[in-house]
Structure formats: structure tokens, C-alpha cells
Scaffold this motif. Structure first.
Motif, mmCIF file in Angstrom:
data_model
loop_
_atom_site.group_PDB
_atom_site.id
_atom_site.type_symbol
_atom_site.label_atom_id
_atom_site.label_comp_id
_atom_site.label_asym_id
_atom_site.label_seq_id
_atom_site.Cartn_x
_atom_site.Cartn_y
_atom_site.Cartn_z
ATOM 1 N N ILE A 1 7.198 7.002 5.312
ATOM 2 C CA ILE A 1 6.306 5.352 5.352
ATOM 3 C C ILE A 1 5.197 5.568 5.172
ATOM 4 C CG2 ILE A 1 6.359 3.075 6.202
ATOM 5 C CD1 ILE A 1 8.832 3.906 8.109
ATOM 6 N N ASN A 2 4.066 4.588 4.369
ATOM 7 C CA ASN A 2 2.738 4.740 4.161
ATOM 8 C C ASN A 2 1.845 3.672 5.352
ATOM 9 O OD1 ASN A 2 2.630 7.107 2.094
ATOM 10 N ND2 ASN A 2 3.303 5.410 0.782
ATOM 11 N N LEU B 1 1.807 -2.186 7.133
ATOM 12 C CA LEU B 1 1.508 -0.858 5.345
ATOM 13 C C LEU B 1 -0.146 -0.471 6.126
ATOM 14 C CD1 LEU B 1 4.385 -2.740 3.336
ATOM 15 C CD2 LEU B 1 4.349 0.353 3.882
ATOM 16 N N ASN B 2 -0.923 0.619 4.811
ATOM 17 C CA ASN B 2 -1.859 1.169 4.594
ATOM 18 C C ASN B 2 -2.449 -0.001 3.331
ATOM 19 O OD1 ASN B 2 -1.768 2.659 6.805
ATOM 20 N ND2 ASN B 2 -1.327 4.236 5.000
ATOM 21 N N ASN B 3 -3.441 -0.121 3.102
ATOM 22 C CA ASN B 3 -3.939 -0.713 1.957
ATOM 23 C C ASN B 3 -3.744 -1.932 1.144
ATOM 24 O OD1 ASN B 3 -5.220 2.301 2.102
ATOM 25 N ND2 ASN B 3 -3.091 3.017 0.562
ATOM 26 N N GLN B 4 -3.556 -2.798 2.431
ATOM 27 C CA GLN B 4 -2.952 -4.194 2.271
ATOM 28 C C GLN B 4 -4.095 -4.787 1.049
ATOM 29 O OE1 GLN B 4 -2.262 -6.315 5.765
ATOM 30 N NE2 GLN B 4 -1.162 -4.506 6.582
ATOM 31 N N ASN B 5 -5.177 -4.835 0.856
ATOM 32 C CA ASN B 5 -6.070 -5.094 -0.171
ATOM 33 C C ASN B 5 -5.498 -4.831 -1.460
ATOM 34 O OD1 ASN B 5 -6.547 -6.302 1.690
ATOM 35 N ND2 ASN B 5 -9.019 -4.729 2.050
ATOM 36 N N GLU B 6 -4.805 -3.540 -1.422
ATOM 37 C CA GLU B 6 -4.964 -3.224 -3.059
ATOM 38 C C GLU B 6 -3.636 -3.761 -3.701
ATOM 39 O OE1 GLU B 6 -3.822 1.155 -2.772
ATOM 40 O OE2 GLU B 6 -5.948 1.163 -1.581
ATOM 41 N N GLY B 7 -2.697 -4.519 -3.437
ATOM 42 C CA GLY B 7 -1.691 -5.411 -4.486
ATOM 43 C C GLY B 7 -0.445 -4.355 -4.010
#
Ligand code: GLA
Length: 395
Positions: free
Chosen positions: A243-244, A300-306
Motif C-alpha cells: 500500500i503506497n 495514500l501518498n501523492n494525493q495531488n498526482e491524480g
């Protein structure tokens, strides 16, 4: 040449001519005939009846099939995925989701959302209450004092309207449902649309869309219970999961978020490197005790990445791999802790403890009451859109 000989000669010539015309026609017709081999290589959608609900509403089943042979069956009741086949490392396709073989079984009391669409709000809302612009809304308390998965009759228990869309390379089922103003206590008429699209890369996209005519809250998800072994008598503890997420959404004793996000480092919730579900599930840990195992949302990580990879599940014995990609901020891993061997398996026998796991993409639980969590409010004029992909491969 005597007359007899001549007429024999003419008849033979005519015979040859007719034969060659026939052959030509057959050849021509051949191009329109699909062989059994070619049939296997087509993307198709078929529809059949799945019986009627206890209140006499007809339920249809749609089978989406891609050219590799992956088959996904979806019924209009709850938008439930009743079966889903995936290949193992030897190319053998097996059903990898828990479910039932009849509508009556899906309507039994206490069925734990097998394969269903969840709404209007997936996961829990504390004390079954929330406020918007100073108005307090009261929902069903269907999980102790809390509200769970949309209420007594959530989106998992209604009959959706279906339409099929077929292209050369994709099979889609579009499901729509109008959730009326104040249904299950939620404000606003919510026009909901969920599109399941199967493509030839053994990938199922699930796109959730909604609009409202009054400010409301929305958090839609899919509740399939996976067992990548294809054998539902086996626990899922041997599946390796990643899970990232660096952070967990920890919960109180009633599985309501405390409001903090905690670091997963050195806890049983660290799935940043692949580990089996079983590795830490029974260690002494207050969070695991509260969930009876994993029943938690990760931030989750990188929530701004779509759209990005959120989680992976791998079953070493069969080689089946499932990747879950989403544009949502969270994912709930639920390890079938409430399965207790009472529900009948479609493979015969019953569904025992931890024989299925769910990876439910979503906003965090209780977001309507947590001002620091990403917002779940939908206002008139806005479009709710959320996307999740389940991608299968082998290794
Ligand atoms: C969810 C919840 C679990 C449980 C299951 C259904 O994923 O988080 O606690 O209620 O649904 O049994």
C-alpha cells in the motif's frame, strides 16, 4: 464425336462451372463466418435474467468479456460484481471474487456488501450525524451508534438502470441511479452514474460520477472481496500486499477516525514494502484489536498526482497480481474479519474467516465531521468524479 459423347462432355463442363461458382460463393461467405476460435477473441457483453428481488423488481446480469478471456458479471441489484475471472501464471482463468449464485442470497439479512457499489457515503459517519451550513442531518445508525455504507438501504441494495457500450476493444456497463432528496437521511437529489469498463489489458476501470441539486456529501466505492487463489475455502493471509501510504487513518473502538493521521513506520500497518496480509495481522496492537484485523483506511501518498498506483496484491502460488490505481486520497483494506463461516459459498461450503479481502478506494471515513480531512461535500453545479482501475497480470 457422337451425340452421347458430346452431351456427356457438355454436362461435365457445366458441372465444373457450377462447382467453381459454388466454391467462390462459399469462400465469400467464409469471410462473414466467425469460427469458434475467433469468437473467443471478441469483446462481448451478454445479458441474462438474474431473477427478481423480494419486492418483485427484475434483476439483470451482464457479462463483460474481453478478448483475453477475462469475464466479469455484474447485476443491476447493487451494481454487484458477482464473478470476475483472472488468469494464473499458467493462463488458467478462475473466479477471484466472493459472491452468491442467486438474488435471494444477496438479499439475505447481514450480507456484508459482497461485490457491491457503496453509497451515498462509503465507510462510517460518527454517531450517524453530520451538519452542512448549520443544518444537522440524521442518518440510520446501522453500525452500533454509527452510520455505515449509506444506511439501511444503501446503493448496494437498490436496482440500477443499465446500458451497454461496446467498442472493438472495450466492454462497458453504465449504471445509473437517482437517490432522492432525504433518501437515507441525505440531502439533495443525487444523480449517480457508475461505469464499469473492461479492456483487453485485463483492466477494469470504475468511474463514479454524481451531481446534486442541494449541497450534500458523497463518497462512492466498490466492495469486491478478492481471493486471488480462486479457491474460496483458503484464507487470504498468504497474499502479499503493498500500500503506497506513509500514513494511516487510525480509529477509535467503534472504527471512527480519531482525526489524526499516524506514521506507519514500525507498525503492522507499514505495507510500503510487500508483505503478506498474515505477517502482522495477529500481533498485539491496539489498532488491529479494534478492527479485528485490518479494517482501516490509509492516507495514500501523492494525493495531488491524480490517478496513481495505490495498492498491489500478489498471490505467489497462482502468480495472480492485482494493482489498484485511483485518484482518491484513501484506501480501506478490510481483511474479511467478520466472515465467520455462516454464508454459503458459490463454490460449495461457506465463507470462513478471512477468505476474502477488500481494497476500497475512497475519501477517509467520517470526513463529513472532520474538518481537516479532504472534503466530501458536493454542491449544485459541481460534478463528482472519481476513478479506480483494477489491473490484473501474473508474475
Ligand atoms: C467495511 C467495513 C467493515 C465491515 C465490512 C462489511 O469494509 O469497514 O467494518 O463492515 O465493510 O462487513
Amino acid at each position: 464425336m457422337n451425340t452421347l459423347k458430346r452431351s456427356f462432355y457438355v454436362m461435365t463442363l457445366v458441372g465444373f462451372a457450377l462447382l467453381s461458382i459454388q466454391c467462390k460463393n462459399e469462400k465469400k461467405a467464409d469471410t462473414n463466418i466467425i469460427t469458434v476460435e475467433e469468437m473467443k477473441n471478441l469483446v462481448t457483453i451478454t445479458k441474462e435474467s438474474f431473477g427478481t428481488t423480494s419486492d418483485s423488481i427484475p434483476v439483470d446480469k451482464f457479462i463483460l468479456k474481453n478478448e483475453k478471456g477475462m469475464e466479469i458479471s455484474v447485476i443491476t441489484y447493487g451494481g454487484i460484481i458477482t464473478s470476475w475471472t483472472a488468469p494464473d501464471k499458467n493462463g488458467e482463468y478462475k473466479d477471484i471474487v466472493l459472491g452468491f449464485d442467486s438474488i435471494q442470497k444477496y438479499q439475505m439479512p447481514g450480507v456484508p456488501y459482497f461485490g457491491a457499489l457503496i453509497g451515498r457515503f462509503g465507510n462510517r459517519i460518527a454517531n450517524a450525524k453530520f451538519s452542512l451550513d448549520g443544518t444537522e442531518y440524521t442518518l440510520a445508525a446501522n453500525d452500533g451508534k454509527n452510520h455505515l455504507h449509506g444506511g439501511v438501504k444503501g446503493f448496494d441494495k437498490v436496482v440500477w438502470t443499465a446500458s451497454e457500450v461496446l467498442t472493438d476493444s472495450t466492454a462497458s456497463l453504465v449504471l445509473t441511479y437517482l437517490s432522492k432528496d432525504m433518501e437515507e437521511g441525505y440531502p439533495g437529489n443525487l444523480e449517480t452514474k457508475v461505469t464499469y469498463t473492461l479492456n483487453n489489458d485485463n483492466n477494469l476501470d470504475v468511474v463514479y460520477e454524481a451531481t446534486t441539486d442541494k449541497k450534500t456529501v458523497v463518497n462512492l466505492t466498490q466492495h469486491s472481496y478478492f481471493n486471488l487463489s480462486g479457491d474460496f475455502s483458503k484464507p487470504i493471509l498468504d497474499h502479499e500486499v503493498t500500500i503506497n501510504a506513509d500514513k494511516l487513518v487510525p480509529v477509535d473502538a467503534t472504527l471512527i477516525p480519531t482525526g489524526q493521521l499516524t506514521d506507519v513506520t514500525n507498525t503492522p500497518f507499514d505495507f510500503r514494502q510487500a508483505k503478506t496480509i498474515g505477517k502482522d495481522i495477529d500481533v498485539k496492537d491496539e489498532q488491529l484489536k479494534r478492527g479485528g484485523g485490518y479494517d482501516h483506511c490509509w492516507a495514500l501518498n501523492n494525493q495531488n498526482e491524480g490517478m496513481r498506483l495505490a495498492a498491489t496484491a500478489y498471490h505467489p502460488e497462482s502468480g495472480r497480481v492485482m494493482e489498484v490505481l485511483t485518484d482518491e486520497p484513501g484506501i480501506q483494506l478490510y481483511t474479511g474479519n467478520f466472515l465467520d463461516g455462516t454464508l454459503p459459498s458459490k463454490q460449495g461450503g461457506t465463507y470462513a474467516h478471512r477468505t476474502g479481502f477488500c481494497l476500497e478506494t475512497q475519501h477517509y471515513p467520517d470526513s463529513p465531521n472532520q474538518k481537516d480531512f479532504p472534503s466530501v461535500i458536493l454542491s449544485p453545479g459541481e460534478n463528482y468524479i472519481s476513478k479506480t482501475s483494477f489491473k490484473f497480470s501474473v508474475k
